[in-house]
Design a protein around this motif. Structure first.
Motif, mmCIF file in Angstrom:
data_model
loop_
_atom_site.group_PDB
_atom_site.id
_atom_site.type_symbol
_atom_site.label_atom_id
_atom_site.label_comp_id
_atom_site.label_asym_id
_atom_site.label_seq_id
_atom_site.Cartn_x
_atom_site.Cartn_y
_atom_site.Cartn_z
ATOM 1 N N VAL A 214 -26.712 -51.104 -10.988
ATOM 2 C CA VAL A 214 -26.553 -52.554 -11.052
ATOM 3 C C VAL A 214 -26.596 -52.957 -12.523
ATOM 4 C CG1 VAL A 214 -27.418 -54.778 -10.253
ATOM 5 C CG2 VAL A 214 -27.753 -52.733 -8.836
ATOM 6 N N ALA A 215 -25.426 -53.321 -13.042
ATOM 7 C CA ALA A 215 -25.341 -53.720 -14.449
ATOM 8 C C ALA A 215 -25.479 -55.234 -14.534
ATOM 9 C CB ALA A 215 -24.013 -53.263 -15.048
ATOM 10 N N LEU A 216 -26.443 -55.688 -15.362
ATOM 11 C CA LEU A 216 -26.710 -57.113 -15.516
ATOM 12 C C LEU A 216 -26.497 -57.518 -16.970
ATOM 13 C CD1 LEU A 216 -30.106 -57.380 -13.577
ATOM 14 C CD2 LEU A 216 -27.817 -57.855 -12.689
ATOM 15 N N ASP A 217 -26.023 -58.741 -17.165
ATOM 16 C CA ASP A 217 -25.920 -59.244 -18.531
ATOM 17 C C ASP A 217 -27.323 -59.331 -19.125
ATOM 18 O OD1 ASP A 217 -23.179 -59.312 -18.567
ATOM 19 O OD2 ASP A 217 -23.077 -61.329 -17.724
ATOM 20 N N GLN A 218 -27.377 -59.268 -20.455
ATOM 21 C CA GLN A 218 -28.647 -59.080 -21.158
ATOM 22 C C GLN A 218 -29.763 -60.013 -20.668
ATOM 23 O OE1 GLN A 218 -29.199 -56.531 -23.556
ATOM 24 N NE2 GLN A 218 -31.303 -57.131 -23.099
ATOM 25 N N GLU A 219 -29.425 -61.287 -20.500
ATOM 26 C CA GLU A 219 -30.464 -62.257 -20.135
ATOM 27 C C GLU A 219 -31.084 -61.919 -18.780
ATOM 28 O OE1 GLU A 219 -30.727 -67.046 -19.574
ATOM 29 O OE2 GLU A 219 -29.082 -66.233 -20.778
ATOM 30 N N ARG A 220 -30.212 -61.624 -17.810
ATOM 31 C CA ARG A 220 -30.727 -61.287 -16.477
ATOM 32 C C ARG A 220 -31.467 -59.957 -16.492
ATOM 33 N NH1 ARG A 220 -27.055 -61.418 -11.431
ATOM 34 N NH2 ARG A 220 -29.071 -61.086 -10.446
ATOM 35 N N TYR A 221 -30.980 -59.048 -17.314
ATOM 36 C CA TYR A 221 -31.654 -57.755 -17.409
ATOM 37 C C TYR A 221 -33.067 -57.936 -17.962
ATOM 38 C CZ TYR A 221 -32.860 -53.064 -18.806
ATOM 39 O OH TYR A 221 -33.525 -51.878 -18.968
ATOM 40 N N THR A 222 -33.177 -58.775 -19.005
ATOM 41 C CA THR A 222 -34.484 -59.040 -19.599
ATOM 42 C C THR A 222 -35.415 -59.664 -18.570
ATOM 43 O OG1 THR A 222 -33.313 -59.433 -21.669
ATOM 44 C CG2 THR A 222 -35.613 -60.102 -21.597
ATOM 45 N N THR A 223 -34.877 -60.600 -17.785
ATOM 46 C CA THR A 223 -35.668 -61.241 -16.727
ATOM 47 C C THR A 223 -36.154 -60.206 -15.719
ATOM 48 O OG1 THR A 223 -34.296 -63.212 -16.961
ATOM 49 C CG2 THR A 223 -35.641 -63.061 -14.970
ATOM 50 N N PHE A 224 -35.242 -59.317 -15.317
ATOM 51 C CA PHE A 224 -35.606 -58.266 -14.363
ATOM 52 C C PHE A 224 -36.735 -57.406 -14.917
ATOM 53 C CE2 PHE A 224 -35.045 -53.641 -13.960
ATOM 54 C CZ PHE A 224 -35.525 -53.466 -12.674
ATOM 55 N N LEU A 225 -36.559 -56.960 -16.165
ATOM 56 C CA LEU A 225 -37.511 -56.013 -16.723
ATOM 57 C C LEU A 225 -38.888 -56.662 -16.918
ATOM 58 C CD1 LEU A 225 -37.144 -53.056 -17.311
ATOM 59 C CD2 LEU A 225 -36.897 -53.596 -19.731
ATOM 60 N N ALA A 226 -38.878 -57.929 -17.345
ATOM 61 C CA ALA A 226 -40.146 -58.638 -17.549
ATOM 62 C C ALA A 226 -40.879 -58.789 -16.213
ATOM 63 C CB ALA A 226 -39.883 -59.994 -18.187
ATOM 64 N N ALA A 227 -40.127 -59.152 -15.167
ATOM 65 C CA ALA A 227 -40.738 -59.331 -13.844
ATOM 66 C C ALA A 227 -41.228 -57.996 -13.297
ATOM 67 C CB ALA A 227 -39.735 -59.963 -12.886
ATOM 68 N N ALA A 228 -40.433 -56.945 -13.545
ATOM 69 C CA ALA A 228 -40.816 -55.615 -13.064
ATOM 70 C C ALA A 228 -42.085 -55.145 -13.777
ATOM 71 C CB ALA A 228 -39.680 -54.628 -13.290
ATOM 72 N N LYS A 229 -42.201 -55.492 -15.057
ATOM 73 C CA LYS A 229 -43.382 -55.119 -15.850
ATOM 74 C C LYS A 229 -44.628 -55.828 -15.314
ATOM 75 C CE LYS A 229 -44.816 -55.221 -20.763
ATOM 76 N NZ LYS A 229 -46.213 -55.379 -20.491
ATOM 77 N N ALA A 230 -44.470 -57.096 -14.996
ATOM 78 C CA ALA A 230 -45.613 -57.902 -14.555
ATOM 79 C C ALA A 230 -45.943 -57.698 -13.077
ATOM 80 C CB ALA A 230 -45.327 -59.373 -14.817
ATOM 81 N N TYR A 231 -45.019 -57.044 -12.358
ATOM 82 C CA TYR A 231 -45.124 -56.954 -10.895
ATOM 83 C C TYR A 231 -46.396 -56.246 -10.418
ATOM 84 C CZ TYR A 231 -43.744 -55.533 -6.138
ATOM 85 O OH TYR A 231 -43.678 -55.314 -4.787
ATOM 86 N N ARG A 232 -47.025 -56.860 -9.443
ATOM 87 C CA ARG A 232 -48.064 -56.200 -8.663
ATOM 88 C C ARG A 232 -47.727 -56.456 -7.204
ATOM 89 N NH1 ARG A 232 -52.701 -55.098 -11.908
ATOM 90 N NH2 ARG A 232 -52.374 -55.994 -13.964
#
Ligand code: CUA
Length: 402
Positions: A214-232
């Motif tokens: 799943v290729a996402l434009d930079q902004e959405r990718y950053t959002t994904f990664l930040a949420a994945a990092k914070a995810y519990r």
């Protein structure tokens, strides 16, 4: 070339265009550029050799020539030409290849790095530079989220036998070898969902070892990664089906010999840290099951009745629906561990549904749902939730095998 690639490589359940002719990938563009020279040279050589052959056969036909043929043994000039010309052609192609490798292979310091692990018969994709707040690397099973418009450095290895990673639309096929790490770049300019497959015969479910990119434009990718990092992982409400599922997931049911899912699977933010099976941290967000054996692409995703049926069957007796799956059975039937048949534990249908209910809660926040509004490349309906039905590759009930 695009259509040729599509013809050769597509053909799985869902509608999508799988092709190495996808010019949104810099890797594929580079390879296509090289191919032009290789194909042009091949055509020139073919025409020249064919001409020489037919010319000679016609000119020196037996009925025209009764004398012994002229001998040219020891013709140094001719021998030199026959050696030098092929050497020049091969050197020209070698220079082109080295040039492409020099462009494609270096891994930039500032780039996204994703670790790829192949196992019988699934994939884990982890982000070594993103440590989860809850501990461990951010990891997703069978769905690789990457940014667009930059090279993404993949480092691949295998946990058992040799597998092959190839998502033709983003370029670059590589083998996953146990004990070896290999790094290379892939990229795409287009935000979309692409298909990947294992390309190395690796056992009974080699064909069921698929993944999505799943290729996402930079902004959405950053959002994904930040949420994945914070995810519990969410904590289920006391007394709910999800809470019962959570208990079973973590502890199994020792009374009936049902093994804990947590022994083999990791769920970020819980004590489940198993590494023998794919990471399930974002299972509810994912839309593929059993490494792409089924796809839950209807708008209801895992809440759709047939998706629930597939998930139920999967938990109940995965080795029956996916040959070679190393997951235990939960219907008391036998399954294979290291070549030996062992008897699975038992969960009731209600308990299995509880576990499934818990799995469905393992979701990234809405804004980090990488599937939302991401078109499936080549799908006739590029809109959100392209109506690719749950792939009817197999019935949810046990098939012929075992
Ligand atoms: Cu893994 Cu084929």
């Amino acid at each position: 070339m695009a259509s040729l690639g599509a013809t050769l490589l597509s053909g799985c359940g869902s509608q999508q265009l799988v092709t190495f002719g996808d010019m949104a990938s810099g890797f594929n563009r580079e390879v296509a550029f090289m191919s032009i020279f290789a194909i042009a040279l091949s055509v020139i050589i073919f025409v020249a050799v064919s001409y020489a052959l037919f010319f000679t056969v016609n000119k020196f036909r037996e009925d025209k020539n009764t004398d012994a043929p002229a001998q040219f043994h020891g013709n140094n000039r001719l021998e030199l030409i026959l050696v030098v010309v092929p050497v020049v052609i091969v050197m020209f192609l070698a220079v082109l290849t080295v040039r492409s490798m020099a462009i494609l292979n270096p891994v930039a310091e500032q780039t996204t790095k994703i670790d790829v692990l192949g196992r019988q018969f699934w994939w884990n994709f982890s982000y070594p530079e993103t440590k989860a707040d809850a501990g461990g690397d951010v990891t997703n099973g069978n769905e690789m989220v990457m940014p667009t418009k930059q090279p993404v450095a993949l480092t691949i290895t295998s946990g058992d036998v040799i597998h092959g990673f190839w998502a033709p639309n983003i370029g670059g096929q590589r083998a996953a070898m146990p004990g070896a790490l290999k790094t290379w770049n892939v990229d795409t300019d287009r935000a979309a969902v692409y298909q990947g497959n294992c390309t190395q015969l690796c056992g009974g479910s080699h064909a069921n070892m698929r993944y999505k990119v799943v290729a996402l434009d930079q902004e959405r990718y950053t959002t994904f990664l930040a949420a994945a990092k914070a995810y519990r992982a969410p904590e289920p409400a006391e007394g709910s089906a999800e809470a019962r599922g959570y208990e079973l997931f973590m502890k199994g049911n020792p009374a009936t010999g049902a093994l804990a899912c947590a022994a083999c699977h990791r769920v970020q933010g819980t004590t489940a840290a198993g590494a023998a099976g794919p990471d399930l941290s974002f299972f509810g967000t994912r839309r593929t099951l059993g490494a792409g054996m089924w796809e839950a692409m209807t708008p209801e995703h895992w809440e759709a009745p047939d998706a629930k049926a597939h998930l139920h069957a999967w938990i109940k007796h995965s080795p029956k629906v996916k040959p070679g799956s190393l997951m235990p059975t939960y219907d008391g039937s036998e399954y294979e561990v290291n070549g030996k048949l062992v008897k699975g534990g038992v969960l009731t249908d209600e308990q299995i549904d509880d576990v499934a209910a818990y799995l469905r809660t393992l979701k990234l926040p809405e804004e980090a749902d990488y599937w939302n509004n991401t078109p499936v490349y080549g799908s006739s309906d590029a809109a959100e939730n392209a109506p690719t039905p749950l792939a009817k590759t197999s019935s949810p009930t046990p098939g012929g095998k075992q």
